[in-house]
Design an enzyme around this catalytic site. Structure first.
Site, PDB file in Angstrom:
ATOM      1  N   GLU A 186      24.298  30.552  55.624  1.00  0.00           N
ATOM      2  CA  GLU A 186      22.948  30.956  55.221  1.00  0.00           C
ATOM      3  C   GLU A 186      22.111  31.462  56.386  1.00  0.00           C
ATOM      4  O   GLU A 186      21.326  32.407  56.238  1.00  0.00           O
ATOM      5  CB  GLU A 186      22.239  29.808  54.516  1.00  0.00           C
ATOM      6  CG  GLU A 186      22.741  29.523  53.103  1.00  0.00           C
ATOM      7  CD  GLU A 186      24.073  28.786  53.064  1.00  0.00           C
ATOM      8  OE1 GLU A 186      24.551  28.361  54.141  1.00  0.00           O
ATOM      9  OE2 GLU A 186      24.637  28.632  51.971  1.00  0.00           O
ATOM     10  N   HIS A 221      20.944  20.512  44.336  1.00  0.00           N
ATOM     11  CA  HIS A 221      20.980  21.630  43.391  1.00  0.00           C
ATOM     12  C   HIS A 221      19.745  21.640  42.484  1.00  0.00           C
ATOM     13  O   HIS A 221      19.744  22.321  41.472  1.00  0.00           O
ATOM     14  CB  HIS A 221      22.217  21.536  42.490  1.00  0.00           C
ATOM     15  CG  HIS A 221      23.511  21.841  43.175  1.00  0.00           C
ATOM     16  ND1 HIS A 221      24.101  20.980  44.064  1.00  0.00           N
ATOM     17  CD2 HIS A 221      24.341  22.905  43.094  1.00  0.00           C
ATOM     18  CE1 HIS A 221      25.245  21.506  44.485  1.00  0.00           C
ATOM     19  NE2 HIS A 221      25.410  22.677  43.917  1.00  0.00           N
TER      20      HIS A 221
HETATM   21  C1  LIG Z   1      25.115  25.271  52.751  1.00  0.00           C
HETATM   22  C2  LIG Z   1      25.767  25.500  51.430  1.00  0.00           C
HETATM   23  N1  LIG Z   1      25.824  26.746  50.934  1.00  0.00           N
HETATM   24  C3  LIG Z   1      26.380  26.976  49.732  1.00  0.00           C
HETATM   25  C4  LIG Z   1      26.896  25.942  49.010  1.00  0.00           C
HETATM   26  C5  LIG Z   1      27.485  26.208  47.626  1.00  0.00           C
HETATM   27  N2  LIG Z   1      28.929  26.036  47.665  1.00  0.00           N
HETATM   28  C6  LIG Z   1      29.495  24.857  47.329  1.00  0.00           C
HETATM   29  S1  LIG Z   1      31.121  24.865  47.594  1.00  0.00           S
HETATM   30  C7  LIG Z   1      31.125  26.459  48.120  1.00  0.00           C
HETATM   31  C8  LIG Z   1      32.413  27.093  48.565  1.00  0.00           C
HETATM   32  C9  LIG Z   1      33.075  26.293  49.640  1.00  0.00           C
HETATM   33  O1  LIG Z   1      34.292  26.825  49.977  1.00  0.00           O
HETATM   34  P1  LIG Z   1      35.227  26.149  51.053  1.00  0.00           P
HETATM   35  O2  LIG Z   1      34.438  25.743  52.238  1.00  0.00           O
HETATM   36  O3  LIG Z   1      36.354  27.070  51.282  1.00  0.00           O
HETATM   37  O4  LIG Z   1      35.719  24.810  50.366  1.00  0.00           O
HETATM   38  P2  LIG Z   1      36.465  24.597  48.981  1.00  0.00           P
HETATM   39  O5  LIG Z   1      35.408  24.328  47.950  1.00  0.00           O
HETATM   40  O6  LIG Z   1      37.267  25.803  48.681  1.00  0.00           O
HETATM   41  O7  LIG Z   1      37.309  23.372  49.160  1.00  0.00           O
HETATM   42  C10 LIG Z   1      29.834  26.972  48.089  1.00  0.00           C
HETATM   43  C11 LIG Z   1      29.466  28.344  48.447  1.00  0.00           C
HETATM   44  C12 LIG Z   1      26.825  24.652  49.563  1.00  0.00           C
HETATM   45  N3  LIG Z   1      27.315  23.590  48.923  1.00  0.00           N
HETATM   46  N4  LIG Z   1      26.258  24.461  50.771  1.00  0.00           N
END
Ligand SMILES: Cc1ncc(C[n+]2csc(CCOP(=O)(O)OP(=O)(O)O)c2C)c(N)n1
Lengths: 326, 386
Positions: free
Chosen positions: A62, A131
């Site tokens: 972000e 959220h």
């Molecule tokens: C700071 C932040 N930005 C956005 C999100 C929303 N979000 C939750 S999980 C996710 C994807 C995460 O992907 P990754 O790090 O590859 O982990 P995975 O869920 O695939 O295990 C996003 C964008 C969040 N939780 N925190």
């Protein structure tokens, strides 16, 4: 074009589409905004039609999203960034507060920061931590930012148009639990300026001031109060920074009572600012102290408790009764 | 420990992805990513010069059991979400080997900082799986005492916990203890500033921390290419510590590589980045619709690398487990599923006043006042009702 009924989500989507069509400098940036169309589908179909150069899936960062949007704005672009949820804006908070908000003033007005930061915000959808928050006061406190929130489809469309055209950075809070609410939208008739409040319902006994997700609750409260013979005016603030105090004053001079309703914690919240200013402006008109209804000074609770935490019809009507009892 | 620097990497998606010219230059076609592997997808044991492991039949069956039960638990949670008992669920389907392998490499006195999908690691730490469900049901924001099992609370804000792990590890080192710390995060999270800062701090202070990145290929709808142009494990090099890419669907390799990284940390040699190359077989969460952004064939190709299947094949080929073992385990799985189902259904909604509990450790007069007002307001309904 005749007025059309559509959801807030669809109105935002249409407005973003229009912005991309109208100005080649407009960009959309954020996590999952491309193929997926955003987790709320607000950018649905935009990448397909405008390409990956205009609708940009960003790395999951972000601070990076807002920081690079600042750079793009310096270069003449007009980025509209999506922060996926309210609670995830904080990694970008530094860029927003220390850089985005102050750039224009630091450059003695020589540079503009036409950046829109869209944030789906607020509770009521049964989500997990981070959220469901309402951090608007944190942004409204920062000079240089404008903070707005539409409560209906028409405002969603038009306020987004105005935000994109503004040369100031705008924090655009989208009431996520209202995304699927439908309303009339006339894409032809241009409404009043972005910072103007709107009378959502006329009344004479008391004014309810709200914005974003709470406007609907207040309209329902006013309708319920009507059955008990009370005439409640509902003012939709639309903009939390600046605030249209003239509109609030006009209403309060008529009704003589004011209750401010928001989801965010009452303590140090936007209700405090409104109460203070209106007390100053309308001291001799007020029949009761300005009351506030909002969240508590506690972390936003787990989903099974959010109905207790969020101001609902009962809490608003309770405040109405207390005000009228003075 | 080796630091592979020239690992060739096969582009995962076909050229039909748009604006290929602007996406990273791909490494040569046809070469598999260089992975530490000890058990092939066909269930054959292979050797790796740097990572040896010698497990008894019992230990191998133990790993198998962990993976099977974790998958069963995960399937039950997904079903419970579908039945409206949980608000959300983040499935670990496909990532069992990465989690059980790394989880079983830990010592009791090590400390774990998970993200929100580490149900298998929680299992290894002895956290009762039903405790993981409270936050997904919406009755709490955590549900366990992190210090009971040295397993921190789930962290939803992406990447934040990598810094907590680093600070904790700095504390471990200051205390002169020889335990280690492990931080879990995803490929998407690797883009966060916090993660880069965790790398910096851990390297500069030589903190005994292992960064365990489960590269499950996707961050919601974004493929790993939207986060990085170099294989993730290579990032470590720029920060001054080693990175290894391990076959994340190979429980033996995950165990061996994590063990080695933890030992390195214990010896005072600082952090390691482990990239477990794996695949998220299901949706990102139960709210996600992966058909919007990825092809079915992709999942099919990863099913052939299923972490549980390959260990089963090995156990069977080597005569390390008989039919009776698998039947008994099947029964144990069903019992676990039933227990989880019943526990979730019996989970009461929290008391309303819990909103105010624990906002402060030392108390706060404003919270007390709001709590009292809230209680009086709630009570007024009860009176009316009577
Ligand atoms: C700071 C932040 N930005 C956005 C999100 C929303 N979000 C939750 S999980 C996710 C994807 C995460 O992907 P990754 O790090 O590859 O982990 P995975 O869920 O695939 O295990 C996003 C964008 C969040 N939780 N925190």
């Amino acid at each position: 074009m005749a007025a059309e009924k559509m959801s807030i989500a669809k109105a935002l989507n249409e407005s973003l589409r229009k912005a991309l069509e109208t100005d080649p400098k407009v960009l959309i940036m954020g996590e999952d905004v491309g193929k997926l169309g955003g987790v709320f589908r607000i950018t649905d179909g935009l990448q397909k039609d405008f390409g990956e150069d205009r609708v940009i899936d960003t790395p999951l960062a972000e601070s990076g999203i807002v920081g690079t949007a600042i750079g793009l704005a310096l270069r003449g672009y007009r980025p509209i960034v999506e922060i996926q949820f309210d609670g995830f804006v904080f990694p970008a908070y530094d860029q927003i507060v220390t850089q985005l908000a102050k750039m224009h003033a630091r450059a003695l007005g020589k540079i503009k920061m036409p950046v829109v930061i869209r944030i789906p915000y607020g509770g009521g959808i049964g989500a997990v931590e981070h959220h469901s928050e309402s951090p608007e006061a944190l942004f409204a406190h920062v000079a240089g930012l404008k903070v707005v929130s539409p409560s209906n489809a028409s405002d969603a469309y038009w306020m987004m148009q105005q935000a994109v055209q503004s040369d100031d950075p705008i924090i655009f809070f989208e009431p996520k639990r209202r995304y699927w609410d439908k309303g009339e939208l006339d894409t032809e008739s241009i409404p009043g300026p972005l910072h103007k409040a709107a009378v959502a319902r006329e009344g004479s006994d008391l004014t309810l001031v709200a914005y974003g997700p709470m406007v609907k609750v207040c309209l329902e409260a006013a309708a319920a109060a009507q059955e008990e013979g009370k005439s409640i005016e509902v003012l939709d603030l639309r903009s939390m920074s600046p605030i249209d105090f003239d509109a609030v004053q006009t209403s309060v001079e008529k009704t003589r009572r004011l209750v401010v309703v928001h989801e965010a914690p009452v303590f140090y919240g936007s209700g405090a600012e409104i109460a203070a200013r209106i007390t100053e402006r309308c001291f001799y008109h007020l029949e009761a102290p300005v009351l506030r209804v909002g969240g508590y000074h506690a972390p936003y609770p787990p989903a099974r408790l959010e109905d207790e935490y969020l101001p609902g019809l009962d809490r608003v009507l309770d405040a109405v009764d207390r005000s009228l009892a003075y | 420990m080796t630091v592979e620097s020239t690992a060739a990497r096969k582009p995962r998606r076909s050229s039909k992805r748009t604006s290929a010219a602007k996406t990273p230059a791909k490494t040569p076609e046809g070469s598999e990513p260089q992975l530490v592997q000890l058990l092939t997808p066909e269930g054959e044991r292979v050797e790796h010069p740097d990572f040896e492991i010698d497990l008894s039949a019992d230990e191998l069956r133990g790993l198998y059991r962990d993976m099977v039960l974790t998958r069963r638990f995960d399937a039950e949670a997904t079903a419970l979400q579908r039945q409206g008992e949980l608000g959300l669920w983040a499935s670990l389907l496909g990532q069992e080997a990465a989690q059980i392998g790394s989880g079983r490499a830990l010592r009791d006195d090590d400390y774990v900082f998970p993200t929100y999908r580490e149900h298998g690691v929680a299992w290894c730490r002895g956290v009762d799986p039903t405790n993981l469900l409270g936050m997904f049901r919406g009755v709490n924001h955590g549900g366990w005492d992190p210090n009971t099992n040295n397993f921190h609370l789930y962290t939803i804000v992406i990447g934040s916990q990598t810094l907590h792990a680093t600070g904790y590890a700095m504390g471990v080192a200051k205390d002169g203890a020889d335990s280690a710390v492990i931080a879990y995060f995803g490929d998407g999270a690797s883009s966060q500033g916090d993660v880069a800062e965790a790398f910096t701090f851990s390297a500069v202070y030589n903190a005994p921390v292992v960064f365990f990145c489960q590269n499950n290929q996707w961050a919601i709808s974004e493929p790993t290419e939207k986060q990085t142009r170099v294989p993730l494990y290579q990032r470590a090099q720029g920060f001054g510590f080693p990175g290894v890419r391990v076959d994340g669907n190979d429980v033996l390799a995950c165990l061996a590589v994590t063990k080695s990284a933890l030992e390195r940390a214990r010896r005072g040699e600082g952090p390691t980045l482990v990239e477990a190359f794996t695949y998220r077989m299901g949706a990102h969460t139960t709210s996600d619709d992966p058909t919007k952004y990825r092809a079915d064939e992709e999942r099919a190709s990863w099913e052939a690398k299923d972490p549980i299947l390959r260990l089963r094949t090995y156990l069977e080929k080597q005569d390390l487990a008989d039919a009776a073992y698998f039947t008994a385990l099947e029964e144990e799985s069903e019992t676990l599923g039933k227990r989880v189902r019943e526990a979730v259904r019996a989970m009461p909604d929290p008391d309303r006043l819990a909103i105010f509990d624990h906002a402060y450790a030392d108390g706060n007069p404003l919270v007390d006042e709001e709590r009292a007002q809230f209680a009086a307001y709630q009570a007024s309904f009860a009176e009316e009702g009577n």
